[in-house]
Design an enzyme around this catalytic site. Structure first.
Site, PDB file in Angstrom:
ATOM      1  N   LEU A 129       6.139  35.881 -10.332  1.00 27.44           N
ATOM      2  CA  LEU A 129       4.954  35.373 -11.302  1.00 27.44           C
ATOM      3  C   LEU A 129       4.563  36.844 -11.877  1.00 27.44           C
ATOM      4  O   LEU A 129       4.093  37.631 -10.821  1.00 27.44           O
ATOM      5  CB  LEU A 129       3.948  34.367 -10.953  1.00 27.44           C
ATOM      6  CG  LEU A 129       4.279  33.076 -10.448  1.00 27.44           C
ATOM      7  CD1 LEU A 129       3.105  32.443  -9.957  1.00 27.44           C
ATOM      8  CD2 LEU A 129       4.785  32.378 -11.860  1.00 27.44           C
ATOM      9  N   ASP A 130       4.339  37.051 -12.964  1.00 27.47           N
ATOM     10  CA  ASP A 130       3.522  38.047 -13.410  1.00 27.47           C
ATOM     11  C   ASP A 130       2.291  38.575 -12.889  1.00 27.47           C
ATOM     12  O   ASP A 130       1.681  37.815 -12.306  1.00 27.47           O
ATOM     13  CB  ASP A 130       3.506  38.203 -14.933  1.00 27.47           C
ATOM     14  CG  ASP A 130       4.761  38.026 -15.853  1.00 27.47           C
ATOM     15  OD1 ASP A 130       5.845  38.338 -15.033  1.00 27.47           O
ATOM     16  OD2 ASP A 130       4.891  37.675 -16.756  1.00 27.47           O
ATOM     17  N   TYR A 131       1.895  39.888 -12.808  1.00 31.12           N
ATOM     18  CA  TYR A 131       0.552  40.442 -12.486  1.00 31.12           C
ATOM     19  C   TYR A 131      -0.256  39.301 -12.958  1.00 31.12           C
ATOM     20  O   TYR A 131      -1.250  38.955 -12.438  1.00 31.12           O
ATOM     21  CB  TYR A 131       0.567  41.695 -12.576  1.00 31.12           C
ATOM     22  CG  TYR A 131      -0.951  42.286 -12.218  1.00 31.12           C
ATOM     23  CD1 TYR A 131      -0.901  42.904 -10.890  1.00 31.12           C
ATOM     24  CD2 TYR A 131      -1.749  42.641 -13.087  1.00 31.12           C
ATOM     25  CE1 TYR A 131      -2.259  43.558 -10.603  1.00 31.12           C
ATOM     26  CE2 TYR A 131      -3.197  43.037 -12.548  1.00 31.12           C
ATOM     27  CZ  TYR A 131      -3.095  43.796 -11.419  1.00 31.12           C
ATOM     28  OH  TYR A 131      -4.173  44.554 -10.644  1.00 31.12           O
TER      29      TYR A 131
END
Length: 234
Positions: free
Chosen positions: A100-102
């Site tokens: 999952l992205d930052y």
């Protein structure tokens, strides 16, 4: 057993991450540098950074409600916070399944079971993952239909058809549920950029029918045997 699969089962890294460790010369088999594609048996001595790995593995499975501000890696050379920092002390060595992205939050599975990780992340298995998306302003039917049909997010890369339903809308924002069966880098954000919309909130809320019910942001728990069985048979 292939060396990258063995490393994944040990919780050292994903298969791809294991290949990278091998390319960097950090893995040895019986004292010699490992090569991508090598096979290992129970009689081989495998070491990573000089530490010997055991051939006996006890699988662990965790469910994390990832908050923003954490990256989905085991460690980070830039000193950023990782999802591993959210696990209780003395947790078995595990790695995140997919990413999952930052700035994306929500459901993340962590395990040392390389086979399950591979199953859940391979696009060919079409494991449905549901996200809550909020974009600025309203979204037209034409924009929604383009996204459902698949859009070209870069030259020659077209997203698969997806399910997309609006659950709340007004002049300020629109909330939607989107179900994907693949996981390209920043896929959802890039999809909406193509139709001229900016995603200001993104959260994964389901994998298959497994949900985050009762798990607060930043909290983690072990998966039950029934949940593990469910994921292995998706």
């Amino acid at each position: 057993m292939r060396i990258n699969k063995f490393l994944a089962e040990q919780g050292v890294a994903s298969r791809r991450g294991g290949d990278k460790l091998i390319e960097e010369g950090r893995v040895t088999v019986n004292g010699k540098p490992a090569k991508t594609g090598d096979d290992v048996t129970a009689s081989d001595v495998v070491e990573v950074d000089g530490k010997m790995l055991s051939h006996k593995v006890k699988y662990e499975y965790y469910l994390l409600n990832k908050p923003k501000g954490y990256i989905c890696t085991v460690s980070d050379d830039k000193g950023r916070k990782t999802v591993i920092d959210l696990l209780p002390a003395n947790t078995a060595r595990v790695f995140p399944v997919g990413r999952l992205d930052y700035d994306t939050e929500g459901m993340l599975i962590l395990t040392n079971d390389g086979e399950l990780a591979y199953r859940l992340t391979q696009p060919k298995n079409e494991i449905p993952k549901t996200y809550l998306v909020r974009v600025e302003g309203t979204v037209t039917d034409n924009q929604l239909n383009r996204l459902r049909a698949g859009v070209e997010i870069e030259r020659g890369v077209i997203t698969k058809k997806c399910k997309l339903n609006v659950i709340e809308t007004n002049k300020s924002f629109t909330k939607m549920h989107i179900v994907l069966t693949e996981g390209k880098n920043r896929e959802i954000r890039r999809m909406f950029e193509i139709v001229g919309k900016n995603v200001d909130f993104l959260k994964r809320i389901k994998i298959g029918e497994l949900t985050l019910t009762g798990l607060d942001r930043g909290a983690v728990r072990k998966l039950s045997q029934e949940e593990v069985f469910y994921l292995k048979n998706l």
